[in-house]
Enzyme design. Structure first.
Site, PDB file in Angstrom:
ATOM      1  N   SER A   1       0.847  -1.200   0.000  1.00 42.48           N
ATOM      2  CA  SER A   1       0.000   0.000   0.000  1.00 42.48           C
ATOM      3  C   SER A   1       0.886   1.255   0.000  1.00 42.48           C
ATOM      4  CB  SER A   1      -0.954  -0.053   1.191  1.00 42.48           C
ATOM      5  OG  SER A   1      -1.975   0.904   1.033  1.00 42.48           O
TER       6      SER A   1
ATOM      7  N   ASP B   1     -10.028  -4.212  -5.008  1.00 42.16           N
ATOM      8  CA  ASP B   1      -9.390  -3.259  -4.090  1.00 42.16           C
ATOM      9  C   ASP B   1      -9.960  -1.859  -4.327  1.00 42.16           C
ATOM     10  OD1 ASP B   1      -7.668  -1.640  -2.632  1.00 42.16           O
ATOM     11  OD2 ASP B   1      -5.850  -2.635  -3.339  1.00 42.16           O
TER      12      ASP B   1
ATOM     13  N   HIS C   1      -8.318  -4.854  -0.484  1.00 39.85           N
ATOM     14  CA  HIS C   1      -7.004  -4.239  -0.323  1.00 39.85           C
ATOM     15  C   HIS C   1      -6.014  -5.111   0.458  1.00 39.85           C
ATOM     16  CE1 HIS C   1      -4.096  -1.088  -0.480  1.00 39.85           C
ATOM     17  NE2 HIS C   1      -4.126  -0.835   0.793  1.00 39.85           N
TER      18      HIS C   1
END
Lengths: 331, 331, 331, 331, 331, 331
Positions: free
Chosen positions: B187, B273, B312
């Protein structure tokens, strides 16, 4: 929200356990002293916003650390006498916005100074224009935990000091009657107003609505709503620092500063308010000015308006109408 | 979440419209030059965490502005040769936490440096220990909009520079083979890894998972999830600054920096995501190293692992297992 | 979540109303006896996961009904002496995942056996590998109500028995010191650990974190969170079976089995935990080993670590660090 | 929900990509053959439910594996002729409930058999009474992923077979005209009805409402609603098994079985249905009986009733009124 | 909310499919004729609200059916010339509130009439004071479906007519320049303003912000947000009346009435607005005054201000500032 | 939902503080007298719904103000004797729907009259057919606050009166035994049933399930769920009218009318019901018929069925089965 806190009868007589840190008054008197070592650096520039009835000034003054703080001053166009002034502080995340948003107190015949909030002003509304030039350690998003490890570094030390300086700036402006200054605010604005009421000795009125930042330790027990939640998140991560953090916040708890207030106050509270739970508002109200009473024998009055079916929006325009009448009676 | 972005066939060949600002390379080379004017000020202290198999060092180095940045270095206890090192960056809101959390790459026989994230580290996990000593103008809570009015002031200028310095710190540590440095992250960590991959010329591997901060303009169109949402909130308040803000962010868009990468990469993407939409990840992947190819005639490889049913969280341990194998093959 | 349960002072002295079914000990001794009629059928195969510091074994043993149960055993590579072993159970819905996920206790110098959870392992994480070959009557999705009409048929009879057998398997493995076995787990894993602590007489330590399956009758009154909610849903449909169902669960309530524990324990609790409300955790803690005290005159110690601002995530890595120290002191 | 799927004009002509597994017909003919090796073991006992106009029988028959399956048969009290029979299947999580719930088709003059759903019946309503005596490997809560690794082990192999046997049971009961059997159901019930329509050659009518389990691969792309979500969760954990799992489900996709249907059908679809997206319903409708047409030259009729503003509740009583009229016209 | 509607390039040229009912103009001319058969019954009483700069009148006039409609008129205290007047309509659920809320346009030197909304005024804000004395058939909560079976009975026939009469009342008041009347409003208020702009021929300006009630058929396809949702709920119950209901609403669609507008307009739209999706706002804008152009050869100007990152709050104070400038330029 | 109200032991003996307005009985006797000045205007037309076993009549009678109210009457086809009749009222937002929905009581051998609810019937289900031809002042969406300023204008004055007239209509129909009339209903229907039980002296049975509109003042304190929420929203806007509004509602509080009931009652309550909190249901139950006892010396029986794990759905079919048995025992 149904009722979420104590029954209203208990709220009215609620006495909070106090957790005032030693040296609270020293902390604040030294803070103000340091701040006043900086020149106030007051500037006020006329702005044309297309409102023939209202004059608008773009004000800048030196707040904590000498940092430039913005404000709007509005007053009736063409007024020639010195006017009483209402200093207003803003809710969490908001900024001073555009000048035409703040014309009501001018329409009522007063000067009105709206202080911008350093580093906020980008969460809702029309925006702010004041930086917070001080960095911080690890923090949860938002300002609640910036500098939380030490009261000297904490964000609210800076913001409350800005609030005191806003009163000083208002008094120094042309056309203002420095002997008739009131402070007001909603939510965070109400918390700042209470803090300023405890730190500035000669105000004529205080109008805190659903104030934030009061009786913080209890707030953390009874609500998980934003923005108190920022503190809870921080403490859920930094599990080893609970008492340090709460101790820092004790220096800024509106409950502790309100005990030192001297001016008459008109509070409001919403009984279904999860953001600023009613017991935390009543805590500040029920202790309001009690140290002043000890010291001087006279306790400032503190009225409370209850909104039994409202959440954090509170009385809104109803409360504003009430303030206009209440303030007119006092001036 | 069902599929929220382009069909997978279109993702695989998606070409993003580029919005690189003029002078992007100058901006970064000057930034790094200024940073390197500060001494690296590297310190590394042995910490006892009760793990006989793993040696842990508490590392401090000078990041952007010479500010002290913390990191953990772990490596196999008693290793005598110089080891390849994996430099890891962290997700949004997290901190370096406790040293025992980071033992896997040591167990695999490598040195591993986990860089703390300045000013974050209080949103989840076990906490961070690195301040961001730089203040900011009005900002939405979080770091996305701190200093957003000017690329020179923006938070990610500081953080990406810290990321470059972390590689330099890793290389300067004892027991590390400075010629075998990889970067990785999930991320936000993946976004930093991509930026570093574009700014540091001689890495051996890059492993970005579901990277954030790529193709930001599109992300704002296709998702309203946190933390891209911070930008959208800011722009919903500061309605007059849309292009300025997007222009600032163009300097930090992983898509633009990834084009300059030189090392082989192993990406991962999750097709459901909403935090880092797959088209933004594919944008970075599909343009990865393309400027390097223009300049040198050789384009670094860039593999992509798709997780079709994940949000995610992406591949999690499955991807980590894959990275262990992929990295071992490359070293 | 704000505080949702009793004030912390009341939690610390909370005494739960006990609803132990008659014949609880017979029920369990017969269950274990039947299980032990099956051969343990232990198999342990070396797996290469690319971690030179850690040796991994893929373990299979016969649990309840002789059904094959999977586990991972990890230990320091090349260790030659017999090591203490930590047996770990997993949270609701998870599986044993991939072997590289479980290397910390090996890095700390111990053997570590992670038992897979029959029939779960598909809700989060990296997956499980153990079937539950037993069917069930009408059930709410999830395992809480499988076989709920009769304690003999209930899922947790099988799973807790697997937990006991995991200890027996750990003891039977090469390189393990059978006299130094600890059990641990988070949430459901903590509930299993408490059950095993009450069913196996000679453990050296018990480490339950935010344990599930304790004081179930109260849990149903104070929370509607998943997975206790599965029971509430079942009872909202099968309105006529409330007492039968609660009676079944009494056989598996960690509160009842914890009273029979003999080993020292380190608990943790999160005061904002809606999944496993703090009063249910304190119930198990406050009654821990009290029957052992009656029988032997010696009550095992039971420490409690409170996380006042955490939800069900509890202490996470902070608690793990604490366990590493606490366990090292005891071994 | 606004419209979530294709425009209605496109829905009406939507042709799904088919993913029929090789050997689909063999798979099912062998399955039914094995099942019929068990005796039907039909039992039907009169139950007094205080309804003088309706006779109720508690029915048990042998479904897949010879397992006992429960059902309610209702018919007009005192009817003397052999009546047409409507066999009904139930929605996901429900059970046959109490007999007085199912009196409408009897009031309309028909026999009506409501089949209980094995292992479900505890999620809503009044409960079920039929066990699923078969265990499973790792599974997400719910039945969608039980036995998902192999079509022979999958839950829906058992349930669809029960559905076929329910028709056989209905035909074998006294007072039923075995030549006039219809099947119907809502959601999962509609999915079963379609499957049975493809597996039983001589029905007189099929009434699937907002059927579940059709065109599953597309459903996973366009919705994340329960219960398709169970599959998505499983695949988010077992990242390596995507194609295996989808292949298993191809054996039970209502789209594939509906192509083999022979009886006239009355479908309904809700255009705002996120649980069973309209394109998946239209897929089954638009391919309905197409293989029968190839084989016999005659394609069964398939009407569709659209509910443009409904979510998964669909037409409810409006559709039921329509079915009563439609079915009366056909008998 | 991310972008939810067409790309902005397509919005700007979007042409809506028109569904104008036959006889639309007759319907409205007859409606206004009937209304004007009632005397306007204008009353205006001075109210003291403690604002020396602003004069406030409590206005009552006869709206549809001769029913009394309330309004506030504000203007600069002591103004002696006839002033242009801005007539403002309110958002869904709100009421005219307290008079001090409406002082900005007076501060800008204009007369300002805020019309109360019949039967609403109890959903948010400070309340309304105008009844809707007409009953209705079955209706979903709210006013959207009151009288939905016939355009003559529909609520918006009454409310739009009140809006026309408010202009007539404003013109009839002392101190107002009847030749300089503008209309404005946000959301529902913008929808009313557009309708009035199409029904009253000689306005000088129209300022609709994020207008509701435009291109309703499309709105139902692209959003399920309140209050369009009221229509969708009604149609989900009254499944047989879809076309009747949509046909009724065609008589009140701002898109159809805006085509007949004659005055210059300043629109605003928010690109992330789920309440009034941008394509429905652009539909009204792009067709604005097109019939006037056909009839007279002159098309009124219609500017559009886009707020790309806002939801239904739209431009708020930024748009108001813009309106003050735009309107001053036109007067 | 976990338990949200008093512990069940306290519920069973809960005595509500009464707030009966003076003149309550006069209010109602005058209301009924005025209503009865209108002819009952009863019409009943045979409807063919394709159910040979059940006869259906479409009934119209004059309710409050002589307004036409619709109902369905069902009874066993061909019944020749006069049958007991069950009059049923509906839940909030629902309508009488389609006639085939209401066949159970006919199947049980009774006549059954389902009264439509004026002005509702568009929120869920199959729709209603009865207008409320009376307008209202400012009101929150829904009917709770229509006419709230004065009990004479309030919606529930009309609806409860319709309920009384429905009993009179049932008695006047052919084939009904006027001496054996029961009333029943769920939620709002239960509230109407209780009101009718207090206003009609000679019923044979009352069956209120999870009744709404009881002990309204407490409901507002303990729940914020729809539809009580409508009142709270109104009072959050009309902050100055709290006592007026509550006083109006006191005239319709089922608690006050239930005290005057004379027939035996079978109540049900759900302990996790946030819509109609259990203490408000117990309030009505615990005071049921107490004034009748004072006046006549005989208190009607009132049984209570508790559903400990249900939310507002309550006992559903289980309770219906119970009512069938209980009612059969009484007739």
């Amino acid at each position: 929200m149904p009722l979420i806190d104590l029954p209203v009868e208990d709220l009215r007589r609620y006495r909070a356990p106090l957790t005032e840190p030693d040296g609270l008054e020293d902390f604040w008197s030294r803070t103000l002293e340091e701040t006043r070592a900086h020149d106030l650096a007051l500037r006020a520039e006329r702005v044309d916003v297309g409102l023939p009835l209202v004059e608008v000034l773009d004000v800048t003054f030196a707040g904590f650390g000498g940092h430039p703080i913005k404000a709007w001053l509005t007053r009736p166009a063409g007024a020639t006498e010195d006017l009483p002034v209402v200093v207003e502080y803003l809710g969490y995340g908001g900024g001073r916005g555009l000048p035409h948003e703040h014309t009501l107190w001018a329409a009522a015949g007063y000067a009105h100074l709206v202080m911008d909030t350093r580093g906020q002003g980008s969460g809702w509304g029309s925006g702010g224009a004041t930086a917070d030039p001080v960095g911080a350690g690890n923090a949860t998003p938002g300002v609640m935990t910036r500098g939380i490890e030490d009261p000297h570094d904490h964000y609210y030390r800076r913001l409350f000091t800005d609030g005191v300086r806003a009163v000083e700036a208002a008094r120094a402006l042309d056309g203002v009657d420095a002997s008739r200054v009131a402070v007001k605010g909603i939510s965070q604005g109400g918390g700042i107003a209470l803090a300023v009421a405890g730190l500035v000795p000669d105000l004529v009125a205080v109008m805190p609505d659903v104030p934030f930042l009061c009786h913080v330790r209890r707030a953390l027990d009874v609500t998980d709503a934003f923005p108190y939640q920022e503190l809870a998140v921080y403490l859920s991560v930094h599990r080893e620092r609970v008492e340090t953090v709460l101790r820092t916040f004790d220096h800024f708890d509106g409950l502790h500063l309100a005990r030192r207030a001297t001016a008459p106050a008109l509070f409001s509270v919403a009984l279904r308010d999860r953001t600023c739970p009613p017991s935390t508002v009543y805590a500040a109200h029920n202790h309001y000015g009690e140290l002043t009473a000890e010291r001087t024998g006279t306790r400032p009055t503190a009225e409370m308006v209850e909104y039994p079916f409202n959440q954090h929006e509170g009385g809104q325009q109803h409360q504003l109408a009430r303030q206009l009448r209440w303030f007119a009676d006092r001036i």
